[in-house]
Design a protein around this motif. Structure first.
Motif, PDB file in Angstrom:
ATOM      1  N   PHE B  22     -11.177  11.889  58.634  1.00 53.67           N
ATOM      2  CA  PHE B  22     -11.782  13.069  58.043  1.00 53.67           C
ATOM      3  C   PHE B  22     -10.746  14.106  57.628  1.00 53.67           C
ATOM      4  O   PHE B  22     -10.437  15.031  58.346  1.00 53.67           O
ATOM      5  CB  PHE B  22     -12.822  13.689  58.991  1.00 53.67           C
ATOM      6  CG  PHE B  22     -13.839  12.686  59.426  1.00 53.67           C
ATOM      7  CD1 PHE B  22     -13.962  12.320  60.749  1.00 53.67           C
ATOM      8  CD2 PHE B  22     -14.648  12.051  58.486  1.00 53.67           C
ATOM      9  CE1 PHE B  22     -14.906  11.364  61.133  1.00 53.67           C
ATOM     10  CE2 PHE B  22     -15.579  11.095  58.871  1.00 53.67           C
ATOM     11  CZ  PHE B  22     -15.705  10.752  60.204  1.00 53.67           C
ATOM     12  N   ALA B  23     -10.231  13.885  56.414  1.00 47.51           N
ATOM     13  CA  ALA B  23      -9.300  14.841  55.832  1.00 47.51           C
ATOM     14  C   ALA B  23     -10.063  16.117  55.521  1.00 47.51           C
ATOM     15  O   ALA B  23     -11.023  16.096  54.766  1.00 47.51           O
ATOM     16  CB  ALA B  23      -8.714  14.256  54.549  1.00 47.51           C
ATOM     17  N   GLU B 202       7.580  20.489  44.067  1.00 45.88           N
ATOM     18  CA  GLU B 202       6.667  20.274  45.190  1.00 45.88           C
ATOM     19  C   GLU B 202       5.808  21.509  45.456  1.00 45.88           C
ATOM     20  O   GLU B 202       4.586  21.444  45.412  1.00 45.88           O
ATOM     21  CB  GLU B 202       7.470  19.915  46.432  1.00 45.88           C
ATOM     22  CG  GLU B 202       6.626  19.540  47.638  1.00 45.88           C
ATOM     23  CD  GLU B 202       7.478  19.234  48.867  1.00 45.88           C
ATOM     24  OE1 GLU B 202       8.704  19.038  48.714  1.00 45.88           O
ATOM     25  OE2 GLU B 202       6.912  19.197  49.963  1.00 45.88           O
ATOM     26  N   ILE B 237       2.540  21.663  43.152  1.00 41.40           N
ATOM     27  CA  ILE B 237       2.894  21.013  41.887  1.00 41.40           C
ATOM     28  C   ILE B 237       2.297  19.605  41.871  1.00 41.40           C
ATOM     29  O   ILE B 237       2.730  18.727  42.612  1.00 41.40           O
ATOM     30  CB  ILE B 237       4.421  20.925  41.701  1.00 41.40           C
ATOM     31  CG1 ILE B 237       5.083  22.294  41.940  1.00 41.40           C
ATOM     32  CG2 ILE B 237       4.757  20.386  40.318  1.00 41.40           C
ATOM     33  CD1 ILE B 237       4.627  23.394  41.023  1.00 41.40           C
ATOM     34  N   LEU B 238       1.306  19.409  41.033  1.00 39.52           N
ATOM     35  CA  LEU B 238       0.697  18.087  40.859  1.00 39.52           C
ATOM     36  C   LEU B 238       0.789  17.752  39.383  1.00 39.52           C
ATOM     37  O   LEU B 238       0.192  18.435  38.552  1.00 39.52           O
ATOM     38  CB  LEU B 238      -0.769  18.102  41.306  1.00 39.52           C
ATOM     39  CG  LEU B 238      -1.031  18.496  42.762  1.00 39.52           C
ATOM     40  CD1 LEU B 238      -2.533  18.502  43.031  1.00 39.52           C
ATOM     41  CD2 LEU B 238      -0.326  17.550  43.701  1.00 39.52           C
ATOM     42  N   LYS B 239       1.510  16.718  39.058  1.00 43.86           N
ATOM     43  CA  LYS B 239       1.794  16.455  37.655  1.00 43.86           C
ATOM     44  C   LYS B 239       0.690  15.632  36.990  1.00 43.86           C
ATOM     45  O   LYS B 239       0.471  15.739  35.789  1.00 43.86           O
ATOM     46  CB  LYS B 239       3.116  15.705  37.535  1.00 43.86           C
ATOM     47  CG  LYS B 239       4.257  16.540  38.099  1.00 43.86           C
ATOM     48  CD  LYS B 239       5.576  16.178  37.513  1.00 43.86           C
ATOM     49  CE  LYS B 239       6.586  17.221  37.939  1.00 43.86           C
ATOM     50  NZ  LYS B 239       7.277  16.918  39.143  1.00 43.86           N
ATOM     51  N   ASP B 240       0.023  14.804  37.758  1.00 44.90           N
ATOM     52  CA  ASP B 240      -0.960  13.897  37.180  1.00 44.90           C
ATOM     53  C   ASP B 240      -2.328  14.584  37.138  1.00 44.90           C
ATOM     54  O   ASP B 240      -2.779  15.167  38.118  1.00 44.90           O
ATOM     55  CB  ASP B 240      -1.006  12.621  38.035  1.00 44.90           C
ATOM     56  CG  ASP B 240      -2.019  11.633  37.537  1.00 44.90           C
ATOM     57  OD1 ASP B 240      -2.950  11.315  38.292  1.00 44.90           O
ATOM     58  OD2 ASP B 240      -1.882  11.191  36.384  1.00 44.90           O
ATOM     59  N   GLN B 242      -5.372  13.335  36.989  1.00 47.31           N
ATOM     60  CA  GLN B 242      -6.358  12.764  37.900  1.00 47.31           C
ATOM     61  C   GLN B 242      -6.104  13.239  39.332  1.00 47.31           C
ATOM     62  O   GLN B 242      -7.043  13.545  40.078  1.00 47.31           O
ATOM     63  CB  GLN B 242      -6.285  11.232  37.829  1.00 47.31           C
ATOM     64  CG  GLN B 242      -7.365  10.521  38.631  1.00 47.31           C
ATOM     65  CD  GLN B 242      -8.748  10.771  38.074  1.00 47.31           C
ATOM     66  OE1 GLN B 242      -9.042  10.473  36.928  1.00 47.31           O
ATOM     67  NE2 GLN B 242      -9.621  11.349  38.878  1.00 47.31           N
ATOM     68  N   THR B 243      -4.844  13.316  39.701  1.00 49.06           N
ATOM     69  CA  THR B 243      -4.492  13.791  41.038  1.00 49.06           C
ATOM     70  C   THR B 243      -4.928  15.240  41.214  1.00 49.06           C
ATOM     71  O   THR B 243      -5.436  15.624  42.277  1.00 49.06           O
ATOM     72  CB  THR B 243      -2.971  13.663  41.266  1.00 49.06           C
ATOM     73  OG1 THR B 243      -2.572  12.328  40.993  1.00 49.06           O
ATOM     74  CG2 THR B 243      -2.580  14.022  42.686  1.00 49.06           C
ATOM     75  N   ASN B 246      -8.722  15.195  41.681  1.00 52.03           N
ATOM     76  CA  ASN B 246      -9.074  14.672  43.007  1.00 52.03           C
ATOM     77  C   ASN B 246      -8.825  15.714  44.089  1.00 52.03           C
ATOM     78  O   ASN B 246      -9.631  15.890  45.007  1.00 52.03           O
ATOM     79  CB  ASN B 246      -8.256  13.416  43.323  1.00 52.03           C
ATOM     80  CG  ASN B 246      -8.646  12.235  42.458  1.00 52.03           C
ATOM     81  OD1 ASN B 246      -9.719  12.223  41.864  1.00 52.03           O
ATOM     82  ND2 ASN B 246      -7.770  11.253  42.372  1.00 52.03           N
ATOM     83  N   ALA B 247      -7.677  16.380  43.995  1.00 45.99           N
ATOM     84  CA  ALA B 247      -7.319  17.362  45.019  1.00 45.99           C
ATOM     85  C   ALA B 247      -8.309  18.523  45.015  1.00 45.99           C
ATOM     86  O   ALA B 247      -8.682  19.038  46.072  1.00 45.99           O
ATOM     87  CB  ALA B 247      -5.899  17.868  44.783  1.00 45.99           C
ATOM     88  N   ILE B 249     -11.515  18.447  43.910  1.00 44.57           N
ATOM     89  CA  ILE B 249     -12.820  17.970  44.356  1.00 44.57           C
ATOM     90  C   ILE B 249     -12.849  17.810  45.874  1.00 44.57           C
ATOM     91  O   ILE B 249     -13.844  18.098  46.548  1.00 44.57           O
ATOM     92  CB  ILE B 249     -13.157  16.618  43.675  1.00 44.57           C
ATOM     93  CG1 ILE B 249     -13.420  16.844  42.183  1.00 44.57           C
ATOM     94  CG2 ILE B 249     -14.360  15.943  44.318  1.00 44.57           C
ATOM     95  CD1 ILE B 249     -13.457  15.567  41.370  1.00 44.57           C
ATOM     96  N   ASN B 250     -11.721  17.374  46.421  1.00 44.51           N
ATOM     97  CA  ASN B 250     -11.647  17.134  47.856  1.00 44.51           C
ATOM     98  C   ASN B 250     -11.346  18.408  48.642  1.00 44.51           C
ATOM     99  O   ASN B 250     -11.227  18.365  49.863  1.00 44.51           O
ATOM    100  CB  ASN B 250     -10.576  16.082  48.148  1.00 44.51           C
ATOM    101  CG  ASN B 250     -10.949  15.188  49.313  1.00 44.51           C
ATOM    102  OD1 ASN B 250     -12.125  14.934  49.540  1.00 44.51           O
ATOM    103  ND2 ASN B 250      -9.953  14.717  50.040  1.00 44.51           N
ATOM    104  N   GLU B 252      -8.599  20.124  48.668  1.00 50.13           N
ATOM    105  CA  GLU B 252      -7.219  20.259  49.136  1.00 50.13           C
ATOM    106  C   GLU B 252      -6.492  21.362  48.387  1.00 50.13           C
ATOM    107  O   GLU B 252      -5.498  21.901  48.872  1.00 50.13           O
ATOM    108  CB  GLU B 252      -6.480  18.932  48.938  1.00 50.13           C
ATOM    109  CG  GLU B 252      -6.987  17.836  49.865  1.00 50.13           C
ATOM    110  CD  GLU B 252      -6.610  16.455  49.368  1.00 50.13           C
ATOM    111  OE1 GLU B 252      -7.368  15.510  49.618  1.00 50.13           O
ATOM    112  OE2 GLU B 252      -5.544  16.324  48.730  1.00 50.13           O
ATOM    113  N   VAL B 253      -6.934  21.663  47.187  1.00 49.46           N
ATOM    114  CA  VAL B 253      -6.460  22.847  46.478  1.00 49.46           C
ATOM    115  C   VAL B 253      -7.703  23.632  46.074  1.00 49.46           C
ATOM    116  O   VAL B 253      -8.800  23.078  46.011  1.00 49.46           O
ATOM    117  CB  VAL B 253      -5.589  22.502  45.244  1.00 49.46           C
ATOM    118  CG1 VAL B 253      -4.344  21.740  45.646  1.00 49.46           C
ATOM    119  CG2 VAL B 253      -6.370  21.766  44.186  1.00 49.46           C
TER     120      VAL B 253
END
Lengths: 313, 527
Positions: B22-23, B202, B237-240, B242-243, B246-247, B249-250, B252-253
């Motif tokens: 459970f992240a 990063e 820093i997220l370059k992609d 889709q990433t 995802n981050a 939606i989840n 995480e950001v």
């Protein structure tokens, strides 16, 4: 062995010189100008010329090379054109994520690939062998980013077992560090499991046809001991070689997985440096990788001494 | 032995899995985690014009004036100001409470070198410095600028949000030569940059400047009160693309400053995500090389511009209708200077007229080199469609793919195409760049001293000079219109359309985004 070590260390010097020369020339002769990237979209030709002069890029190639070699001789790998940081510091920041990811990938790979390869060789030609080898073909056919996104969708977005991205430094907590590495490590390990399982299978299958295997079985040695102590032990050298190649690739070439999972590793640093034409950083990274590859090759050669007592240097 | 090890091994694996399961989303309401629009590499917003560095600048520095969402200028660091009746001498007094992150007070000794350093690098700043006779510090809080020739854009220059804004830095930092990067990031803005936690590629970390005294007015644009309601902001820093999605939606950001266009539909449909557009629309433009044939002939330039089909180009690049619109003005549609008086340019293809012009101009069929930055996902569809449109307009086109740094290097070449030169490329701009003709770097007619393309258009330079000198808003509008007409008549460049940059935030978690000509990150609350 000390002679081997000494010879290898000495041989590294000309390798590094050739690598340094090639990467230096390729960067300066290839299209792209770091000064143009630095000044940005709103800059002018005069701005670019000014930055080029400031970075010493308007000097002749021999002068630029001599300047760089002079810095190297003093142990100075230079400073990033963009980030105003020493390239050694930038590389140092990225080593931990790369080594962590590589190490965990390697552990997973070895724990899975070698048993799978041994089992496939043991049941050579049977349905289990064909099934395992079929999976291995799938493993190195599917691109790693596809596997990565599927893993993220299932284990992060759907079940929320793992995060979708990021890296936690080891000093910030072991469990957080491990938690963030599981998915990318599994993603990366699939292709290496496929590769190493196949090599293991081939090497062990060949070893199983040898006379000493028949002798061991005739003496009543258990099948497990025959496989592990006799067949696998004698098949270890080609397996160790492929693992060594895999480690080298892991250290330097996993930029796709690093991008998908946002792992701030050396692969991403290399790509970023190339895309922005950060010459000092690209040169330093290339030299660093060259040294790493030499060390890995040396360790693989030394491993032969452990794996096969017949080997002598 | 192996059998004895199995049970503890399995137990260990299960325990590990249970403890890691459970992240959790980012639930710390004092930490805002956001994905900036690009990787922050250069930290000196005067040394580079990169948008992300400008955004970084607004985090840690302040400016003498700000501009609100309507484009009106308001004092920011300045308390009161006045000018002489002839506009040749301006007096500014700083407001109380301004302090650097190290606690020392901001004084005029810091302001004057900051303006000088900025003025050496920025285009409008250079024009201002050329008109300045002297800067004088009257006391620690009051300074004057005396001009030797009329300069009608003092407040616009001092509030300029487009790269590079005139950020105020400590004297010791501002004395860094303008052709070198600073290495001390002390500012007086609402956030403090944590250099010890900076990891390029990063993470970038800012903490709240608890000693910052915001203005009392409501925030609007880069003006008004810069209140901070979180303790810490992390740029992840997220370059992609889709990433990034995802981050978010989840959990995480908490926000994506610029939503990748290909993720827009997915994120918009997600009930946990809210799409906002605090920043005005950006735009794209086709830029021509006027130094070499064939675009050294204005008629041929016009023919290329007539071949443009804005709808086709924008749809190919951005796909989703929410993300783009056509706009024929060179200024952002709906902004102060925008009009629909765009000469022959309609944004729709006029192939027969283009062909007729080519014939009249004597175009000899030499292929034109159209550069395509194949790695730049925000631009790489335009050239492909544009090549086809130009061919339909009668041109022979050589579409040359390369990566973005190669394009930047090649566009600096003044050589003929057979020696590595170029004829056309496409790039994007922010509203803060195009809202004012003097902010817009490509708006030059001074030949080889100007921006890439090196147009020689004395009439354009004269119009710009008049625009710069006048303080009459009515006259400025007329001049802006005249400049727009001249851009099309000369064939300087052509707008391809506007894009809406959405900011995606976690719904119900992030609020308070300020509408602004550039991305700003104060006033944000996390619930």
């Amino acid at each position: 062995m000390f002679v081997l070590l000494a010879r290898r260390i000495l041989a590294t010097v000309p390798v590094l010189v050739i690598v340094a020369l090639i990467v230096f020339l390729m960067l300066r002769l290839a299209p792209g100008d770091p000064a143009a990237v630095i000044v940005g979209n709103s800059g002018t030709s005069a701005d670019i010329a000014r930055v080029r002069a400031q970075l010493g890029l308007d000097a002749s190639l021999p002068v630029q090379f001599a300047h760089w070699v002079g810095q190297l001789a003093h142990g100075n790998l230079g400073e990033s054109y963009f980030m105003k940081m020493k390239v050694t510091d930038l590389i140092a920041q990225r080593i931990e994520p790369t080594v962590s990811l590589s190490a965990l990938t390697l552990v997973i790979t070895i724990l899975l690939a070698i048993p799978l390869g041994v089992v496939a060789a043991w049941r050579h030609g049977g349905w289990l062998d064909r099934l395992l080898m079929g999976f291995s073909v799938l493993g190195f056919s599917i691109p790693s980013f596809v596997i990565g996104y599927l893993m993220i969708w299932a284990f992060a977005l759907h079940w929320h077992w793992f995060p979708t991205q990021g890296y936690v430094r080891f000093n910030d907590g072991f469990w957080g560090w491990l938690h963030h590495l599981v998915l990318p490590a599994i993603t990366l390990s699939i292709i290496y499991v496929a590769l190493i399982a196949r090599v293991t299978r081939a090497a062990v299958a060949e070893a199983l046809t040898e006379d000493y295997i028949r002798t061991a079985r005739a003496k009543g040695v258990s099948e497990l001991r025959v496989l592990l102590r006799h067949a696998l032990a004698n098949a270890a050298i080609p397996i160790a070689t492929v693992i060594g190649i895999g480690v080298a690739l892991l250290i330097g070439g996993v930029v796709v997985t690093e991008t998908v999972f946002a792992i701030p590793g050396l692969g991403q640093l290399t790509v970023d440096a190339v895309l922005s034409r950060d010459f000092p950083l690209i040169q330093a990274i290339t030299l660093f990788f060259s040294v790493i590859y030499v060390i890995i090759n040396l360790l693989v050669d030394l491993s032969y001494l452990v794996l096969d007592p017949r080997v002598r240097y | 032995m192996f059998k004895k090890a199995i049970k503890p091994l399995i137990a260990g694996i299960m325990l590990t899995a249970a403890s890691m399961a459970f992240a959790a989303p980012n639930s710390d309401k004092n930490v805002l985690r956001m994905v900036p629009q690009a990787d922050l590499k250069v930290l000196d917003p005067i040394w580079t014009t990169a948008f992300v560095t400008r955004d970084h600048g607004y985090m840690i520095y302040d400016t003498l004036f700000g501009v609100d969402v309507k484009g009106d200028v308001h004092p920011q660091m300045v308390d009161t100001y006045s000018k002489s009746p002839d506009g040749m001498k301006w007096t500014f007094t700083l407001r109380d409470g301004l302090a650097w992150h190290d606690g020392k007070p901001v004084t005029t000794k810091d302001v004057i070198p900051s303006l000088k350093r900025w003025g050496q690098r920025d285009g409008l700043g250079q024009k201002m410095l050329a008109a300045v006779d002297k800067f004088e510090a009257v006391d620690d809080k009051t300074f004057t600028i005396t001009f030797k020739k009329p300069f009608g854009m003092v407040l616009e220059a001092l509030s300029k949000p487009a790269s590079s804004p005139p950020f105020i830095m400590p004297e010791r930092v501002a004395n860094t030569p303008a052709n070198q990067q600073i290495s001390d990031y002390t500012g007086s803005g609402p956030y403090i940059f944590k250099k010890d936690e900076f990891r390029p590629g990063e993470k970038v970390v800012y903490v709240k400047n608890t000693k910052y005294v915001p203005r009392k007015e409501a925030p609007s644009g880069t003006a008004g009160g810069k209140n901070v309601y979180v303790d810490r902001v992390e740029w992840i820093i997220l370059k992609d693309g889709q990433t990034q999605a995802n981050a978010l939606i989840n959990g995480e950001v908490d926000m994506l400053s610029w939503t990748p266009p290909e993720q827009y539909a997915t994120l918009k449909a997600n009930p946990k995500i809210q799409m906002l557009s605090p920043v005005p629309k950006g735009s794209y433009a086709m830029h021509l090389n006027h130094l070499i044939p064939p675009f050294n002939n204005p008629k041929i330039s016009q023919a290329a511009i007539m071949s443009i089909n804005q709808l086709a180009l924008m749809r190919a690049q951005l796909v989703n209708k929410d993300l783009y619109n056509t706009c024929t003005s060179i200024y952002p549609c709906g902004s102060t200077y925008a009009t629909d008086k765009t000469s022959y340019f309609t944004g729709k293809p006029q192939f027969e007229k283009a062909k007729a012009l080519l014939k009249e101009a004597g175009y000899d069929g030499t292929p034109i080199v159209l550069m395509n930055p194949s790695d730049f996902t925000l631009l790489n569809k335009f050239p492909v469609v544009l090549a086809q449109l130009l061919r339909q307009g009668g041109f022979k086109v050589d579409l040359v793919s390369m990566d973005w740094p190669s394009l930047l290097a090649r566009r600096a070449k003044k050589d003929p195409v057979d020696k590595g030169g170029w004829n056309i490329f496409v790039t994007g701009w922010g509203a803060s760049d195009t809202m004012n003709p003097l902010f817009f770097a490509p708006m030059t007619g001074n030949g080889e001293k100007g921006w890439f393309g090196w147009a020689t258009d004395p009439k354009l330079e004269d119009l710009k000079g008049q625009f710069l000198a006048t303080m009459d808003p009515v006259k400025r509008k007329e001049l802006a219109q005249a400049i727009q007409t001249e851009v099309f008549d000369y064939g300087l460049y052509a707008p391809l359309g506007e894009s809406t940059n959405f900011t995606a935030v976690r719904k119900g978690v992030v609020s308070g985004l300020v509408d602004s000509p550039v991305s700003v990150f104060w006033n944000i609350k996390k619930n």
